[in-house]
Design a protein around this motif. Structure first.
Motif, short mmCIF file in Angstrom:
data_model
loop_
_atom_site.label_atom_id
_atom_site.label_comp_id
_atom_site.label_asym_id
_atom_site.label_seq_id
_atom_site.Cartn_x
_atom_site.Cartn_y
_atom_site.Cartn_z
N ASN A 277 -10.83 -11.72 -8.85
CA ASN A 277 -10.24 -12.35 -7.66
C ASN A 277 -9.61 -11.25 -6.79
O ASN A 277 -8.72 -10.54 -7.24
N PRO A 278 -10.06 -11.11 -5.53
CA PRO A 278 -9.53 -10.02 -4.70
C PRO A 278 -8.21 -10.32 -4.02
O PRO A 278 -7.58 -9.42 -3.47
N VAL B 144 -4.97 -1.28 -4.21
CA VAL B 144 -4.23 -2.28 -4.98
C VAL B 144 -5.00 -2.72 -6.22
O VAL B 144 -4.43 -2.87 -7.30
N GLY B 145 -6.30 -2.93 -6.08
CA GLY B 145 -7.09 -3.36 -7.23
C GLY B 145 -6.99 -2.38 -8.39
O GLY B 145 -6.85 -2.79 -9.55
N GLY C 146 -8.96 -3.25 -2.03
CA GLY C 146 -9.93 -3.04 -3.10
C GLY C 146 -10.46 -4.34 -3.67
O GLY C 146 -10.41 -5.38 -3.04
N VAL C 147 -10.99 -4.29 -4.87
CA VAL C 147 -11.61 -5.42 -5.57
C VAL C 147 -12.76 -5.98 -4.74
O VAL C 147 -13.01 -7.19 -4.73
N GLY C 148 -13.45 -5.11 -3.97
CA GLY C 148 -14.57 -5.54 -3.16
C GLY C 148 -14.19 -6.24 -1.89
O GLY C 148 -15.07 -6.66 -1.12
N TYR C 149 -12.90 -6.37 -1.62
CA TYR C 149 -12.44 -7.14 -0.46
C TYR C 149 -12.62 -6.39 0.84
O TYR C 149 -12.98 -6.98 1.87
#
Length: 316
Positions: free
Chosen positions: A139-140, A128-129, A104-107
């Motif tokens: 921060n990913p 996870v994000g 997650g987090v755009g990663y």
């Protein structure tokens, strides 16, 4: 092999799937939509786990032991998870999984799209994000945050117990073994670096080191905007580059840490300048290196190299 990107080339493509890939996946996923994974009960079936990246997959495999089968989609050190183009086979893997692990987090937006394309009440998706409260733009690189690693370990165990409650005691035992035995050196080495080198000024090439450095007690002097720009594939500002050049020239930093899987021309120039100035350079990577290494062996090897660089720089 290092992944290099010419100046101005966007490294992080947080866009949707290409039209051709999306169409291919839609066909594959529609074929899977009516097939529910076998329920694991009392050890009668193995929990099928799919991890978008092998660093999370390694931990999932250790936590599940003989009761799980883990497939990691990104398992090549030369692959860039941000730019990965998923296949129909990836879609089928996630569609049939009992547990899907997504950073997650755009990663790894592609993995979220695959999971969303085939919703299932019998699949647990751990992003996870979401677990750690990070959002797109943060921060990913959460696997470089030791606190987040511990959170993920706890949550994977909780998810295994929810999926297979009859084997809850087994998963509790695996959890304690991973924390107290498998990852003991990982956590001990973090504490050792923090004890011996707390406050040491360091530089870094990108945001992959930005959460690890405070956990290690190191003082990261590199401008935050530069770290983000390199991670995102943007051109860093002339001001930030000049600031880093000055830090290296005047030896304001003791060690320079860089991600060898993202060696842009700006980063390579800084690596060369640091070496020329007699500043030790330490390398980290984004995914398990070598492929097939455990999460802890990979991380501890990097910590040991960093300890050596810090010792060389400080004489400790």
């Amino acid at each position: 092999m290092s992944l290099t990107y010419p100046p101005g080339t966007a490294r992080r493509r947080r866009l949707g799937l290409t039209a051709g890939t999306a169409a291919l996946l839609a066909v594959a996923l529609s074929a899977c939509a009516t097939t529910a994974p076998t329920k694991s009960s009392g050890g009668s079936a193995t929990i099928e786990v799919v991890a978008a990246e092998n660093f999370w997959g390694s931990l999932a495999a250790q936590l599940g032991g003989s009761h799980v089968k883990v497939t990691s989609i990104i398992n090549n050190p030369d692959a860039d998870p941000h730019d990965y183009e998923p296949t129909a086979a990836d879609g089928r893997e996630i569609a049939s999984a009992k547990l899907a692990l997504i950073n997650g987090v755009g990663y790894d937006a592609w993995a979220t799209k695959l999971a969303d394309a085939n919703p299932s009440s019998s699949r647990t998706t751990l992003t996870v994000g979401d677990l750690v409260g990070a959002k797109d733009g943060d921060n990913p690189h959460r696997w470089y945050n030791p606190g987040n690693v511990r959170q993920v370990i706890d949550q994977i165990t909780a998810d295994y117990k929810k999926i297979d409650p009859a084997d809850a005691s087994f998963f509790d035992t695996q959890h304690d073994t991973v924390i107290n035995t498998n990852l003991k050196t990982y956590f001990d080495t973090i504490s050792e670096i923090k004890t011996n080198y707390s406050g040491t000024p360091v530089g870094a090439s990108e945001s992959i080191f930005a959460m690890l450095s405070p956990a290690l007690g190191l003082n990261l002097l590199t401008p935050a905007a530069f770290l983000t720009d390199i991670s995102e594939g943007s051109d860093p500002s002339a001001k930030d580059k000049a600031s880093i050049d000055n830090q290296i020239k005047n030896k304001q930093i003791k060690v320079y840490v860089y991600n060898s899987q993202n060696a842009t021309p700006d980063v390579q120039q800084q690596v060369n300048e640091a070496k020329a100035a007699g500043i030790p350079v330490s390398t980290i990577t984004e995914t398990l290196t070598p492929a097939g290494a455990s999460f802890q062996d990979w991380q501890v090897a990097q910590f040991d190299a960093l300890k050596q660089a810090l010792g060389q720089a400080t004489g400790k």
